[in-house]
Structure formats: structure tokens, C-alpha cells
Design an enzyme around this catalytic site. Structure first.
Site, short mmCIF file in Angstrom:
data_model
loop_
_atom_site.label_atom_id
_atom_site.label_comp_id
_atom_site.label_asym_id
_atom_site.label_seq_id
_atom_site.Cartn_x
_atom_site.Cartn_y
_atom_site.Cartn_z
N LYS A 125 17.61 18.01 21.20
CA LYS A 125 17.78 16.76 21.09
C LYS A 125 19.55 16.47 20.88
CE LYS A 125 13.43 14.40 21.09
NZ LYS A 125 12.71 14.37 20.20
N HIS A 128 23.16 13.44 16.63
CA HIS A 128 24.14 12.06 16.77
C HIS A 128 24.07 11.37 15.31
CE1 HIS A 128 20.21 9.92 15.95
NE2 HIS A 128 19.63 10.81 16.93
N HIS A 131 21.93 11.32 12.19
CA HIS A 131 21.73 12.62 11.44
C HIS A 131 22.88 12.85 10.48
CE1 HIS A 131 19.70 13.79 15.41
NE2 HIS A 131 18.60 14.03 14.38
#
Length: 564
Positions: A125, A128, A131
RNA sequence: GUUUCCGUAGCUCAGCCGGAUAGAGCGUCCGCCUCCUAAGCGGAAGGCCGCGAGUUCGAAUCUCGCCGGGAACGCCA
């Protein structure tokens, strides 16, 4: 250095009241002109049946001033104490210069273990901006606890398990066009994942296929496990670049998959202790006595959940590290989850749960809407960092055309700006991502602190050294110098408080206080072209400011370039 | 609906274990580089500290209620 205890002792002798009680009353006046310490006499008014102002005046006469305090003045209901500035300056500055890079820390931790779980990225994933808070806060806390003498274990609790990997495998096999995973990018995997959800809207059999593929991973099917492992490797490699840019590292990457074989023991233990109840086909721990919904341990289809893994992980960490503190740097959306999970540990008789703490923080939202990997609405952290570095490079080219290693300085400052943006406010605040805000380097920002540090370095460099022995600190008599000394002296307390509250912003504010005080001092006082005595004293102060800012920045995870 | 967090200057936020005229940055306006890095410094304007009670000598700070916003609330993480 802190004169409060000795003032409290003097006050106790003069009033006959408890020293510890008086100590709690002593405060810091709002303005420097009012002195360095203040004792509000209102508190004694009732007991002594006298007006506060009268008490202050009386105390002023009776009091024997402790060492380090020059005088006391009655002002309204307050008794204000004025410290011996030269004494204060000497103690503060020499302490900073003596302790160097370790100034601000202590050895209270005694080498005991502290676990810090943070960042916890998901495999396959996007890494981005959502985080960023956990990564920056966790990293800062890791450094803060280390500075306080603890041995820390930085844990990246990877999201590397669950049906989403079944979905990924289905998407990869159907639309990946046979491209080897090693030759792909995480972004391509994300596109496949997004496509899966689009297609699954139309065709529900895909979801069944995904479940089947995840089951294969669970059962150790060679092909499934291989693909999963390669996706994991790819993600860790790519995200490793972002971590490298941020200067973040981990001691453990034990994620969800790591606890797969450690959950049954927990389930058995819960069962043995009579905590497990079957309800609607699921195995739960009933928490209604604590006004909480039940904690689901095993789903009706036999699968485990997040809570099960967290229980296993907590017990594993206690057993492996025997921590005195275990932190979970996770967004506040999971407040209830952590309350439940901690309560279950408590019910299991794990008294060490009192040392577990959910370090929560606010949400990152987009001005354009919510972040969602599934819908492809993401701002990659790497893109933000690169844009920030790029902008910094332009500023450097304009302001410091002669600087060597422009790229290196741009990286330190550009990345610092981003990290700072997360750490200069209390954790709980929600933030809305905006490029304009992120790329503003004026005012109370990381670059401002870094700039001030570079300014200090520049002065010291041009000075070509100074005589550190026998500095006459009484020559630092300007108000701006006194303010700077006070800001510098505040770091150790700020670091301590930051750990107690798990709030790195306390250190950030301290860095800003020092930077701001230095810039005022720098503007008001010439340093290099002063007479030798004053020059040496001011250089020592500049050196202490430099060191303090550097250390504070380090604790926050920012670099402090010497030139920028 | 319940629980919980938040509400302070136009914006973003400090201050919140009660105390002196409520602070900072951004933005706006005005000054300051022949002088140690102007990513800087100074100044101006800008506040019923969401509202209402209560406790107290004293409340932005503590308690209760209300209003507004975020989040969570059984098989996701």
C-alpha cells in the site's frame, strides 16, 4: 540550577510552613522584569489572616535569601525573587558545553527497556502522508526516551496479513501481465488494488477468489507465499528509501504475520481463565461491566482479528523485552480498540498493562477530501518530501549561492520542515494537509530553528575559536542574553516533560524559544567585534545556543546542518 | 442515540495540576541589510478565551449543563 527548592527552604524557615507545600506554590513571573521566581502570598492570606501584600512585605524583611538569589521584592501580593544572573549564566552555559550532545537528557532510564510501536506501514500500500504523524511522533519519542537513558525498541508493526493480500494476488494474477514483482513499483501494486475494488463492485466472485488466495497464503501454498513475500520485500525496499530520507530506523519489523502462530496460546489462555464467551458464533470477551462493547477474539468463521494479534504481540513483547513501558503510536480513531485490548490484558491478570500506553494523535485530512488508498486519493509521503527538498534547494540557490553541498543541506532542511510540521503542536490536533502550509519556511518552523543553528555555527566559525576557561559571565548583562540563557536552561525539563506526556512538541517549543531568543540577542548584541572578555562570554553563549538547538532538533528527528 | 476528544486573534496553535496587563507564528500594514547568514529583527492592527451557571480572595484553566465540530460504537485494521 533551579533555585526553587532553596527558596522554598528559606520560605519554610520564615513562615514555619511545609517546605514541599511552599515549593509547589513557587512560580515563574510572566515577565522577566518581575524577577526569576515568584511566591504568591494569596495562598497564605487565609491562614495568617492578613492581606497578601502585607504578608509579602513582612516576608521580605524576615527572609534569609538563599545562595544564588540576589534580592527579593514585594509586588502586590507577590514576593518576587531575583536570581544572581552571572551565577545562573555560568551554571547554565557551562553545563551545556560540558554535556555537549547529551545535554537535555539524563540517565533516569537506567537502561531499562521501552517499546515504541510506530509507523506500522501496510505492505503493498502507499506510504502516504497519513503515515507521517505516527512515524514522526514515534521516532521522536524513541529518541527522547533514549536520551533519558532508556533502551528503546522501535517496532514497525507491519500490516502484512489479511484478506487484502488475497485481493492483491488475484489482481496481480489477473491484470499484472506477468510483470515480475521485483520490477514493479508499489504504486503499480496500489493501482492493481484499486482496480480490484472497481471490478469487484461488478463481479462479486472476485471477493470469493481473494478469500481463497488468502487461505492459500495461510496454508503455506508455495506460490501464494512466494508472491506475498516478494510484495513484502518490494514494499520494504521502497519504503526503506523514505525511511532513509527521514532518518528513521527500526529494531523490529515483527508485524501481523509474525504473530500468526502466537495467537492460539492467547485464545487458550483466555479460555482457561474463563474470559471467552461464544456469542453469535464469535468468541468474545464481554466488557459490558466496563461500559464497552465486547472485544472479539475469534470471528464466527474462525478467523482471528486485530485485537487477537495485539494481545499476542503485547504478551510477546513483555516476554521478549520485559519493558517498563510499551507505547503504541496509533491514531485516535483506535481509542476504543486500545481501551478494550488493555482491559482484556488486565482481566487476564497482566498487571504490566499499566505500563502500556496508547499514544494517540489526530487525523490528517486532505483539503480535497479523505485519504483513501482504495479510491486512489493519496498524497505519497515521498512526493511531499521531494517537493519540500526541491523548494528548499531553490531557496538555498537564491540565498546561499556559494554554499557547497547544496543538495545535502536542502535534504536536511526540506525533510526537517515536513517532520517539524507534525511535531510542533500537541498530538491530538487534527491536521489538514495543504501544500502551502507544508512549504512555508517562515516563522516557527523547522527551517527557522535550523537557520538559527546555522547562524550560530557561522559566528563560531568566524570567531575561529574562543577561550573557554575563565569566562566572565557577569558580562552577559543584557536582557536578551538573560532570556536566551533561560531558554537554554529549559531543555532538560522540556525533554523530561515530553517523555512524561509523550508529547514531542514540548521539545519543539523549547527549540523555538532558544532560536527566537538567540535571534533577538544576535540582533541586539555584536559578538565578534567586542572587547575580548565580552566577546568570549557572548561566544560561549552562542555556543550553548547552538548546542541546545542541535540537541532539541535531534530529539525531534531533524538534522542541524552547519550551513544553509 | 451513547461514549470520547476538540472549541483561545482572519488562519494555525501555545497557555489548561487556578494567580500579575491572555501569548506566538502565519496573513495584513509600516519600519530595519556600507556591520557576525534578512529562512532574520522591531512596530501596528486584530480577543465577551463557544455560551450559561457553579466553586474560589481569584477561572482561558476546576465542576455541571447547553451549543458547534471531529472520532468511535461486534465479526476491517
Amino acid at each position: 540550577m533551579d533555585a526553587k527548592p532553596s527558596i522554598a527552604k528559606s520560605l519554610a524557615e520564615a513562615t514555619g510552613l511545609s517546605e514541599t507545600e511552599l515549593l509547589g506554590y513557587i512560580e515563574t513571573p510572566p515577565e522577566r522584569a518581575m524577577g526569576d521566581y515568584a511566591f504568591p502570598c494569596f495562598r497564605l492570606a487565609k491562614a495568617l489572616k492578613k492581606a497578601p501584600a502585607a504578608i509579602a512585605a513582612e516576608l521580605k524583611e524576615k527572609l534569609v535569601l538563599p545562595a544564588g538569589i540576589e534580592r527579593a521584592d514585594a509586588a502586590g501580593g507577590y514576593l518576587n525573587f531575583y536570581a544572581d544572573r552571572a551565577d545562573l549564566a555560568r551554571k547554565a552555559i557551562s553545563r551545556v558545553l560540558f554535556e555537549g550532545d547529551s545535554y537535555g537528557g539524563s540517565d533516569v532510564g537506567g537502561g531499562k527497556n521501552v517499546c515504541v510501536e510506530f509507523s506500522s506501514i501496510n505492505i503493498a500500500k502507499a506510504f502516504h502522508i497519513g503515515h507521517l504523524p505516527t512515524t514522526a511522533i514515534g521516532h521522536a519519542l524513541n529518541r527522547i526516551y533514549k536520551a533519558l537513558g532508556y533502551h528503546t525498541i522501535a517496532i514497525n508493526h507491519l500490516g502484512d496479513w489479511g484478506t487484502q493480500f488475497g485481493k492483491m494476488l488475484v489482481a496481480y494474477k489477473k491484470w499484472g501481465e506477468g510483470k515480475p514483482i521485483e520490477g514493479s513499483t508499489v504504486r503499480e501494486l496500489v493501482h492493481l488494488y484499486v482496480r480490484f475494488h472497481e471490478e469487484a463492485e461488478k463481479d462479486d466472485t472476485l471477493n470469493a477468489e481473494a478469500r481463497a488466495w488468502f487461505r492459500k497464503i495461510e496454508e503455506g501454498d508455495a506460490e501464494a507465499v512466494d508472491l506475498w513475500q516478494r510484495m513484502k520485500d518490494l514494499t520494504l525496499k521502497e519504503d526503506g528509501e523514505v525511511y532513509k530520507l527521514l532518518g528513521v530506523s527500526f529494531d523490529s519489523y515483527a508485524g501481523e504475520s509474525f504473530y500468526e502462530d502466537k495467537m492460539q496460546a492467547i485464545i487458550d489462555e483466555l479460555d482457561d481463565k474463563g474470559l471467552l464467551v461464544t456469542d453469535k458464533g464469535a468468541k468474545i470477551v464481554d466488557l459490558s461491566a466496563y461500559d464497552m462493547p465486547p472485544c472479539i477474539i475469534v470471528k464466527s468463521d474462525g478467523a482471528t482479528l486485530y485485537a487477537t494479534r495485539d494481545l499476542a504481540a503485547a504478551c510477546y513483547r513483555k516476554k521478549t523485552y520485559d519493558f517498563v513501558k510499551s507505547l503504541y503510536v496509533v491514531a485516535y480513531q483506535q481509542n476504543l480498540h486500545f481501551r478494550q485490548f488493555f482491559k482484556v490484558l488486565e482481566l487476564m491478570g497482566k498487571d504490566w498493562v499499566k505500563n502500556c500506553e496508547h499514544v494517540n494523535f489526530g487525523m490528517v485530512s486532505m483539503e480535497e477530501g479523505t485519504l483513501s488508498t482504495r479510491h486512489g486519493n493519496v498524497v505519497y509521503l515521498e512526493d511531499v518530501l521531494k517537493a519540500s527538498i526541491e523548494k528548499t534547494l531553490e531557496i538555498i540557490k537564491e540565498k546561499s549561492p556559494d554554499l557547497e553541498n547544496k543538495q545535502e543541506a536542502a535534504r536536511a532542511v526540506g525533510v526537517g520542515a515536513i517532520i517539524w510540521g507534525v511535531l510542533y503542536n500537541s498530538r491530538i490536533k487534527d491536521t489538514s494537509f495543504s501544500w502551502a502550509k507544508v512549504l512555508n519556511f517562515d516563522g516557527e518552523t523547522g527551517p527557522y530553528a535550523q537557520y538559527t543553528h546555522a547562524r550560530c555555527c557561522s559566528v563560531l566559525r568566524k570567531a575561529g575559536g574562543y577561550e573557554k576557561e575563565g569566562v566572565d559571565y557577569s558580562l552577559l548583562k543584557e536582557v536578551s542574553a538573560a532570556e536566551l540563557i533561560r531558554a537554554i536552561a529549559a531543555l532538560p525539563e522540556a525533554v523530561k516533560a515530553a517523555a512524561e506526556k509523550n508529547e514531542p512538541y514540548l521539545v519543539a517549543r523549547c527549540a523555538i524559544d532558544v532560536a527566537s531568543a538567540f535571534n533577538k540577542f544576535y540582533f541586539e548584541c555584536r559578538i565578534l567585534d567586542e572587547v575580548p572578555g565580552v566577546r568570549a562570554a557572548r561566544l560561549a553563549l552562542t555556543d550553548a545556543a547552538r548546542q541546545t538547538i542541535k540537541n532539541a532538533l535531534y530529539l525531534l528527528g531533524l538534522e542541524a546542518p552547519e550551513r544553509m
